[in-house]
Design an enzyme around this catalytic site. Structure first.
Site, PDB file in Angstrom:
ATOM      1  N   HIS A   1       2.313  -2.834   8.889  1.00 28.78           N
ATOM      2  CA  HIS A   1       1.759  -1.711   9.162  1.00 28.78           C
ATOM      3  C   HIS A   1       1.055  -1.663  10.576  1.00 28.78           C
ATOM      4  O   HIS A   1       0.537  -0.692  11.241  1.00 28.78           O
ATOM      5  CB  HIS A   1       0.825  -1.096   8.032  1.00 28.78           C
ATOM      6  CG  HIS A   1      -0.437  -1.591   8.015  1.00 28.78           C
ATOM      7  ND1 HIS A   1      -0.710  -2.502   6.799  1.00 28.78           N
ATOM      8  CD2 HIS A   1      -1.443  -1.361   8.527  1.00 28.78           C
ATOM      9  CE1 HIS A   1      -2.020  -2.758   7.047  1.00 28.78           C
ATOM     10  NE2 HIS A   1      -2.616  -2.124   7.896  1.00 28.78           N
TER      11      HIS A   1
ATOM     12  N   LEU B   1      15.271 -13.602 -10.355  1.00 28.01           N
ATOM     13  CA  LEU B   1      15.414 -14.073 -11.584  1.00 28.01           C
ATOM     14  C   LEU B   1      16.019 -13.340 -12.454  1.00 28.01           C
ATOM     15  O   LEU B   1      16.785 -13.822 -13.374  1.00 28.01           O
ATOM     16  CB  LEU B   1      14.072 -14.235 -12.225  1.00 28.01           C
ATOM     17  CG  LEU B   1      13.937 -14.882 -13.592  1.00 28.01           C
ATOM     18  CD1 LEU B   1      14.280 -16.424 -13.672  1.00 28.01           C
ATOM     19  CD2 LEU B   1      12.391 -14.729 -14.239  1.00 28.01           C
ATOM     20  N   GLY B   2      16.523 -12.068 -12.078  1.00 24.62           N
ATOM     21  CA  GLY B   2      17.335 -11.180 -12.996  1.00 24.62           C
ATOM     22  C   GLY B   2      16.886 -10.431 -14.428  1.00 24.62           C
ATOM     23  O   GLY B   2      17.615 -10.395 -15.211  1.00 24.62           O
ATOM     24  N   VAL B   3      15.514 -10.200 -14.458  1.00 21.10           N
ATOM     25  CA  VAL B   3      15.078  -9.692 -15.451  1.00 21.10           C
ATOM     26  C   VAL B   3      14.138  -8.465 -14.953  1.00 21.10           C
ATOM     27  O   VAL B   3      13.643  -8.274 -13.905  1.00 21.10           O
ATOM     28  CB  VAL B   3      14.048 -10.690 -16.249  1.00 21.10           C
ATOM     29  CG1 VAL B   3      14.840 -11.663 -16.638  1.00 21.10           C
ATOM     30  CG2 VAL B   3      13.157 -11.168 -15.295  1.00 21.10           C
ATOM     31  N   THR B   4      14.070  -7.541 -16.150  1.00 24.99           N
ATOM     32  CA  THR B   4      12.893  -6.597 -16.006  1.00 24.99           C
ATOM     33  C   THR B   4      11.520  -7.019 -17.094  1.00 24.99           C
ATOM     34  O   THR B   4      11.762  -7.621 -18.036  1.00 24.99           O
ATOM     35  CB  THR B   4      13.007  -5.343 -16.328  1.00 24.99           C
ATOM     36  OG1 THR B   4      13.562  -5.055 -17.651  1.00 24.99           O
ATOM     37  CG2 THR B   4      14.272  -4.648 -15.425  1.00 24.99           C
TER      38      THR B   4
ATOM     39  N   GLY C   1      -8.873  -2.177  11.239  1.00 24.39           N
ATOM     40  CA  GLY C   1      -8.720  -2.959  12.502  1.00 24.39           C
ATOM     41  C   GLY C   1      -8.620  -4.520  11.936  1.00 24.39           C
ATOM     42  O   GLY C   1      -8.187  -5.430  12.641  1.00 24.39           O
ATOM     43  N   ASN C   2      -9.320  -4.933  10.799  1.00 21.88           N
ATOM     44  CA  ASN C   2      -9.132  -6.103  10.142  1.00 21.88           C
ATOM     45  C   ASN C   2      -7.877  -6.514   9.723  1.00 21.88           C
ATOM     46  O   ASN C   2      -7.482  -7.720   9.453  1.00 21.88           O
ATOM     47  CB  ASN C   2     -10.016  -6.246   8.977  1.00 21.88           C
ATOM     48  CG  ASN C   2     -11.488  -6.725   9.567  1.00 21.88           C
ATOM     49  OD1 ASN C   2     -12.332  -6.082   9.224  1.00 21.88           O
ATOM     50  ND2 ASN C   2     -11.658  -7.915   9.916  1.00 21.88           N
ATOM     51  N   SER C   3      -6.840  -5.457   9.490  1.00 18.76           N
ATOM     52  CA  SER C   3      -5.641  -5.599   8.987  1.00 18.76           C
ATOM     53  C   SER C   3      -4.796  -6.749   9.799  1.00 18.76           C
ATOM     54  O   SER C   3      -4.635  -6.790  10.785  1.00 18.76           O
ATOM     55  CB  SER C   3      -4.678  -4.271   8.746  1.00 18.76           C
ATOM     56  OG  SER C   3      -5.352  -3.613   8.105  1.00 18.76           O
TER      57      SER C   3
ATOM     58  N   ASP D   1       4.506  -5.989   3.018  1.00 15.97           N
ATOM     59  CA  ASP D   1       3.881  -5.423   4.250  1.00 15.97           C
ATOM     60  C   ASP D   1       3.176  -6.453   5.151  1.00 15.97           C
ATOM     61  O   ASP D   1       2.125  -6.789   5.832  1.00 15.97           O
ATOM     62  CB  ASP D   1       2.371  -4.756   3.748  1.00 15.97           C
ATOM     63  CG  ASP D   1       1.654  -3.975   4.808  1.00 15.97           C
ATOM     64  OD1 ASP D   1       2.522  -3.676   5.894  1.00 15.97           O
ATOM     65  OD2 ASP D   1       0.431  -3.770   4.916  1.00 15.97           O
TER      66      ASP D   1
END
Length: 514
Positions: A136, A300-303, A243-245, A168
């Site tokens: 961002h 991994l293929g899971v919820t 500004g720290n981002s 991000d």
């Protein structure tokens, strides 16, 4: 006016028009997004040998310790300024500082598109100029619109190497050599209560150092707007502001253990809650962006969902721990390794996981093709499974748009055999009800659409999941579904759906009222 004068005036106006058109065209071309830098492999040094030894840390005076860290680390943290279209600056201004350029009142000032300057921080991770920052901070930057200033006031133009919206994070590049670079630490060794320093450029106050402690680990604060977001932030009370981002969060050994990313505030300024992406995840993303131009994420293929007290009691667990597998994708990495819905993952490569985002982070730092060892609780016994991870292929998911009116299919008249009925719920999903062939008064209810960033999306509900039960009560029509959801939300503020996915895997998803 004489004929000659008319002709000359006409020629002059044509020439002015051509010149103006050329200038506007050139200006418009210059508004294109910043081009990607040529990607090449470079070396990022990770060290387990800090410049301040453990022996030196013991009994050290905090004042002199922080002074030493600041001296060593500050030169590796840079000031980033991006020129962006004013629309992009406003729409993406969650926690980055912006300043609208002086547009003036002249004709030309009004004619040219408005732009803004956004500022943030970044961290030099290689001596040849690769800089890790937040997406961002540099998002929507126009061509030649990125400028980097080092702590010694040297200035460089920068180009984008790659971005990853799910974390991000972004990598940009300046052309330099023998530049100061930070030492990368292991964020897995971090403990709550440890001293940390945040270094960045808040409110354009360059090379600012603040101190605090690690307040918490593995925070999921739902601030990243991406369908595949990974949030397992380090929380700190070190002062972090706009500004720290993109700046550095370092430990008392002077090692990078996080990239400062966001604050939790009602005013937009520091109120004691700052969040940083752990260095292990950040450096994995950076290496992928530098080498491939994009992140190659393991799957991994899971919820999944963290185990709460109620679920632990239902499963007969002695303690509340682990992350439950809700569904297992057919032909996915987990399925091929014998992972089952209902399994509870206790550890990933020996690291304890008790929240869904903790498991996500442990998988995210690995590469497709790597094997991961899972400690799993199944039927009261702990078993070990080795899973060879596959590569994630992102899919487009419909989003909620505040400016878009959603048009839903018209309902088929009730009682029409095989007809479809649609219903939307405030939790962020829409269902479709299909009449059963054997009984037109009963329906199979499926998720028709789930909106990105909604409660349903964040909890793992997806299109084509079939709803079987609500709080253990069977659902066979839309009116019953609506009543059960309404009643449970009113009574306890949440509702639990028992679902089955298209591969036949069953699971439970709890949705809470926002």
């Amino acid at each position: 006016m004489k004929r000659k004068d008319l002709i000359l005036t006409g020629i002059l106006l044509v020439m002015i028009g051509i010149t103006a058109g050329t200038l506007i065209a050139l200006y418009t071309i210059n508004e294109e997004l910043a081009p990607l830098a040529e990607v090449r492999t470079t070396e990022i040094n990770q060290s387990e040998s800090p410049f301040i030894s453990d022996e030196a840390l013991e009994g050290a005076d905090a004042r002199f310790l922080f002074k030493k860290i600041a001296e060593e680390v500050t030169p590796t943290v840079v000031y980033i300024e991006a020129i962006v279209p004013i629309e992009g600056a406003i729409s993406n201004n969650e926690d980055r500082e912006l300043e609208e350029e002086d547009e003036g009142d002249s004709f030309w000032d009004r004619l040219m598109p408005q732009r803004a300057r956004t500022v943030g921080s970044g961290v030099l991770i290689t001596s040849d100029g690769y800089i890790l920052t937040n997406n961002h901070v540099i998002e929507d930057a126009v061509e030649k619109g990125l400028r980097v200033v080092l702590s010694d006031k040297r200035e460089y133009p920068a180009k984008v190497v790659g971005v990853d919206s799910s974390t991000d994070l972004a990598v940009i590049k300046i052309n330099g050599s023998d530049l100061p670079k930070i030492t990368i630490g292991d964020s897995e060794t971090l403990d709550v209560g440890e001293w940390v320093l945040a270094i960045g450029n808040p409110f354009r106050l360059r090379s600012t150092v603040t101190a605090g402690i690690v307040s918490a680990l593995s925070r999921d604060v739902q601030i990243i707007n991406d369908q595949m977001r990974i949030e397992s932030f380090i929380q700190t009370d070190a002062a972090i502001n706009k500004g720290n981002s993109g700046g550095a969060l370092v430990n008392t050994s002077g090692q990078l253990i996080g990239i400062n990313t966001a604050i939790a505030s009602q005013t937009g300024a520091y109120q004691g809650y700052g969040f940083a992406v752990p260095s292990n995840l950040a450096i994995k993303v950076a290496k992928d962006l530098i080498e491939f131009g994009q992140v190659r994420r393991a799957l991994l293929g899971v919820t999944i969902a963290g185990v709460d007290y109620t679920r632990a009691v239902e499963k007969g667990m002695e303690t509340v721990r682990g992350v439950e597998i809700l569904t297992v994708s057919e032909n996915g990495a987990a399925s091929e390794s014998g992972i089952q819905a209902g399994d509870v993952v206790l550890r990933v490569n020996g690291i304890e996981v008790n929240e869904a985002n903790q498991l996500q982070q442990q998988v995210a730092v690995l590469h497709p093709g790597e094997s991961v060892n899972l400690s799993i609780l199944r039927n009261g016994e702990v078993i070990q499974k080795s899973v060879s991870l596959k590569m994630l292929v992102p899919q487009d998911i419909p989003e909620i748009s505040a400016n878009e009116e959603h048009i839903f299919p018209e309902e088929v008249p009730e009682g029409n055999r095989g007809g479809l009925f649609y219903k939307e719920f405030d939790l962020g999903f829409r269902v479709k009800a299909l009449a059963k062939p054997e009984d037109a008064e009963k329906f199979d209810i499926y998720i028709d659409e789930v909106y990105k960033y909604s409660e349903a999306w964040n909890r793992g509900l997806r299109a084509d999941h079939q709803i079987l039960k609500i709080e253990k009560e069977k659902v066979e029509d839309l009116s019953g579904l609506e009543e059960l959801i309404r009643r449970n939300l009113n009574d306890k503020g949440s509702v639990t759906l028992e679902i089955i996915n298209e591969e036949g895997a069953r699971g439970f998803i709890e949705l809470k009222r926002n």
